[in-house]
Scaffold this active site. Structure first.
Site, mmCIF file in Angstrom:
data_model
loop_
_atom_site.group_PDB
_atom_site.id
_atom_site.type_symbol
_atom_site.label_atom_id
_atom_site.label_comp_id
_atom_site.label_asym_id
_atom_site.label_seq_id
_atom_site.Cartn_x
_atom_site.Cartn_y
_atom_site.Cartn_z
ATOM 1 N N TYR A 481 0.844 -1.191 0.000
ATOM 2 C CA TYR A 481 0.000 0.000 0.000
ATOM 3 C C TYR A 481 0.883 1.246 0.000
ATOM 4 O O TYR A 481 2.055 1.211 0.377
ATOM 5 C CB TYR A 481 -0.960 0.016 1.191
ATOM 6 C CG TYR A 481 -0.331 0.310 2.530
ATOM 7 C CD1 TYR A 481 -0.234 1.619 3.011
ATOM 8 C CD2 TYR A 481 0.159 -0.725 3.333
ATOM 9 C CE1 TYR A 481 0.335 1.884 4.250
ATOM 10 C CE2 TYR A 481 0.728 -0.464 4.572
ATOM 11 C CZ TYR A 481 0.814 0.845 5.019
ATOM 12 O OH TYR A 481 1.388 1.114 6.242
ATOM 13 N N CYS A 482 0.298 2.357 -0.450
ATOM 14 C CA CYS A 482 0.986 3.643 -0.430
ATOM 15 C C CYS A 482 0.014 4.674 0.134
ATOM 16 O O CYS A 482 -0.826 4.347 0.967
ATOM 17 C CB CYS A 482 1.484 4.028 -1.823
ATOM 18 S SG CYS A 482 0.192 4.182 -3.068
ATOM 19 N N ARG A 483 0.119 5.920 -0.299
ATOM 20 C CA ARG A 483 -0.779 6.938 0.244
ATOM 21 C C ARG A 483 -2.188 6.778 -0.286
ATOM 22 O O ARG A 483 -3.150 6.814 0.475
ATOM 23 C CB ARG A 483 -0.249 8.345 -0.094
ATOM 24 C CG ARG A 483 -1.173 9.471 0.363
ATOM 25 C CD ARG A 483 -0.486 10.829 0.237
ATOM 26 N NE ARG A 483 -0.087 11.120 -1.126
ATOM 27 C CZ ARG A 483 -0.870 11.697 -2.043
ATOM 28 N NH1 ARG A 483 -2.114 12.020 -1.733
ATOM 29 N NH2 ARG A 483 -0.431 11.938 -3.250
#
Length: 518
Positions: A481-483
């Site tokens: 996951y990222c932002r």
């Protein structure tokens, strides 16, 4: 005086054309590699570009000093400390560059040696008349940004510690730039999204007075505190930075304009199999996740395309573009801006090709935050020892707000016309995995991770992932996951291309998952 700023959103990079309209003499500061806009505007204004000035040896893009010198006959100039592989004019601290007539009147630039970001860094104080008490402005390069200062740890300062360079930067700021009148305009070389600092504003100009008041790094503090402040929390640098710094220092081939040649699918696959070419899918995120050639990498043209490509593709790697019709030339140009010239060609209308060859394609595996919540025991909620964030963790690399922005600075969320999960296979979760098996990886920059992360997540920033893949087990499921969902798709594509079998990412990323209380 003629003054024009050219701001390239996709690289958060600014260049400047400055001329004296009475004499027609002009300089170009920190140019990008595609120079047609400069040449057109200079001709329209009746200006001759006589000097190309680099405020320092850039690492984040391939500069256009060689292209401009060839096109105009201009002399290339750097700060006195620069060491280059081509002839340059060395600019001394305090030197005046007059663009006016022989009487000394007219537009004048004064050179300030401002080491700190790099040893050869300079700033240029601009006056419309040499005796103006308040300068029109100061071109600050990567020494001073709007809201930040230059990072002191890049490889172009090899042989000097970040602490030593930070001390030099502190002196440059306080003995040179902050002695200018408050009304002096500030024109930096970069804005929000650049990895050349950690807190850059989206504003592309300011004043010395506003920066004195509001820039966190210019607040009154002992030099030792300043050094600690700016040597911590810098974003992870993309892998291409050292490559570009070397090319900007030693010289590089001149830009060759034009679109890449069209390839058949067989030719594209042969380039991959026989030449080691990367198949780089430049289509929008929703199109890529719906269906893509197995083993292709991804970074969309509607994000920070070149920077992300330079994070996951090694310099010098042959590239075949998989781009929507009509966008292949833009993709090639944006790669050329970071020195990635080895584009073999492009596959015309890759979506149509994928529809005709389903055996060669796959969809991305993605999970919604609700599915992530259901996986809590598997993902180690409550404290996986490996990489879990703690309340007293030390500060780490930061990434500026908006660092995932693109030309139009959109977020990296799913496009407005796409539905999360649309066209994505149903079997997107690492079914049957145990808490010991699942690898939950946060690919944001460390300061984002330190500010808040999903329980049990381990931080491996996207820019560092190619060098840290060996830390992951390809036989175990990986959840990324990222932002907000863009970098995680890029990372998933890289892992899939490296042979990881069970990889998925979280749609909407940390913003959505944390907002839902996951």
């Amino acid at each position: 005086m003629h003054f024009a700023q050219y701001y390239l959103d996709c690289l958060s990079q600014a260049s400047y054309l400055i001329g004296d309209t009475t004499t027609g003499r002009a300089v170009l500061v920190d140019p990008r590699r595609d120079i047609d806009d400069y040449l057109h505007d200079a001709e329209a204004a009746g200006l001759r570009i006589e000097l190309v000035i680099e405020t320092h040896i850039h690492a984040d893009f391939l500069s256009g000093h060689l292209e401009l010198a060839r096109a105009t006959g201009a002399t290339i100039a750097f700060g006195e400390a620069a060491e280059t592989g081509f002839p340059i004019r060395r600019l001394r601290d305090g030197e005046h560059i007059s663009l006016g007539a022989d009487d000394g009147q007219g537009v004048t630039l004064t050179v300030l040696a401002t080491p700190g970001h790099t040893l050869e860094s300079i700033c240029l104080v601009l006056r419309e008349h040499p005796d103006d008490e308040v300068p029109y402005g100061v071109l600050t390069g990567d020494t001073l940004f709007v809201g930040d200062v230059g990072r002191p740890d890049l490889l172009s300062a090899a042989g000097h510690t970040p602490q030593d360079m930070a001390a030099r930067l502190h002196r440059s700021l306080h003995t040179k730039l902050l002695t200018l009148p408050d009304a002096t305009r500030v024109f930096p070389a970069h804005g929000a999204g650049s990895a050349c600092g950690r807190n850059l504003s989206s504003e592309t100009s300011s004043t010395i007075g506003d920066q004195r008041r509001f820039n966190y790094a210019l607040q009154p503090m002992p030099e030792a505190d300043f050094i600690r402040l700016i040597t911590a929390g810098q974003p992870t640098t993309p892998g291409y930075f050292a490559h570009d710094a070397a090319l900007n220092r030693d010289g590089h081939p001149l830009l060759e304009p034009g679109p890449p040649p069209a390839l058949t699918l067989d030719e594209a696959l042969a380039a991959r199999d026989r030449q080691g070419a990367v198949l780089l899918d430049c289509r929008p995120l929703a199109a890529y996740t719906r269906s893509h050639l197995t083993g292709s990498l991804h970074t969309s043209l509607d994000t920070r395309f070149a920077e992300y490509a330079g994070s996951v593709v090694a310099p010098g790697t042959p590239i075949v573009l998989l781009a929507d019709p009509g966008t292949e030339q833009e993709a090639r140009l944006r790669l050329a801006r970071i020195g990635y010239d080895h584009v073999l060609g492009h596959l015309p209308d890759p979506t149509a090709v994928l529809n005709r060859t389903p055996a060669l394609s796959r969809g991305s595996r993605r999970i919604r935050h609700e599915e992530l919540a259901l996986q809590e025991p598997q993902l180690g909620k409550g404290g996986s020892a490996e990489g879990a964030r703690t309340a007293d963790a030390e500060p780490a690399d930061a990434e500026p707000v908006g660092a995932e922005s693109s030309d139009a600075r959109p977020t990296d969320a799913m496009p407005a016309d796409a539905t999360p999960g649309d066209g994505i296979p149903a079997e997107v979760t690492p079914a049957g995995a145990t808490s010991a098996e699942v690898q939950l990886i946060d690919v944001r920059n460390p300061a984002e991770y330190e500010a808040g992360a999903l329980p049990g997540a381990r931080n491996i920033p996207l820019a560092g992932l190619p060098h840290r893949i060996a830390e992951l087990d390809p036989a175990r499921p990986v959840v990324l996951y990222c932002r907000s969902g863009n970098r995680s798709v890029i990372a998933a594509a890289l892992l899939e291309a490296r042979g990881f079998g069970e990889v998925c990412d979280v749609i909407g990323g940390y913003e959505v998952a944390a907002g839902a209380g996951v």
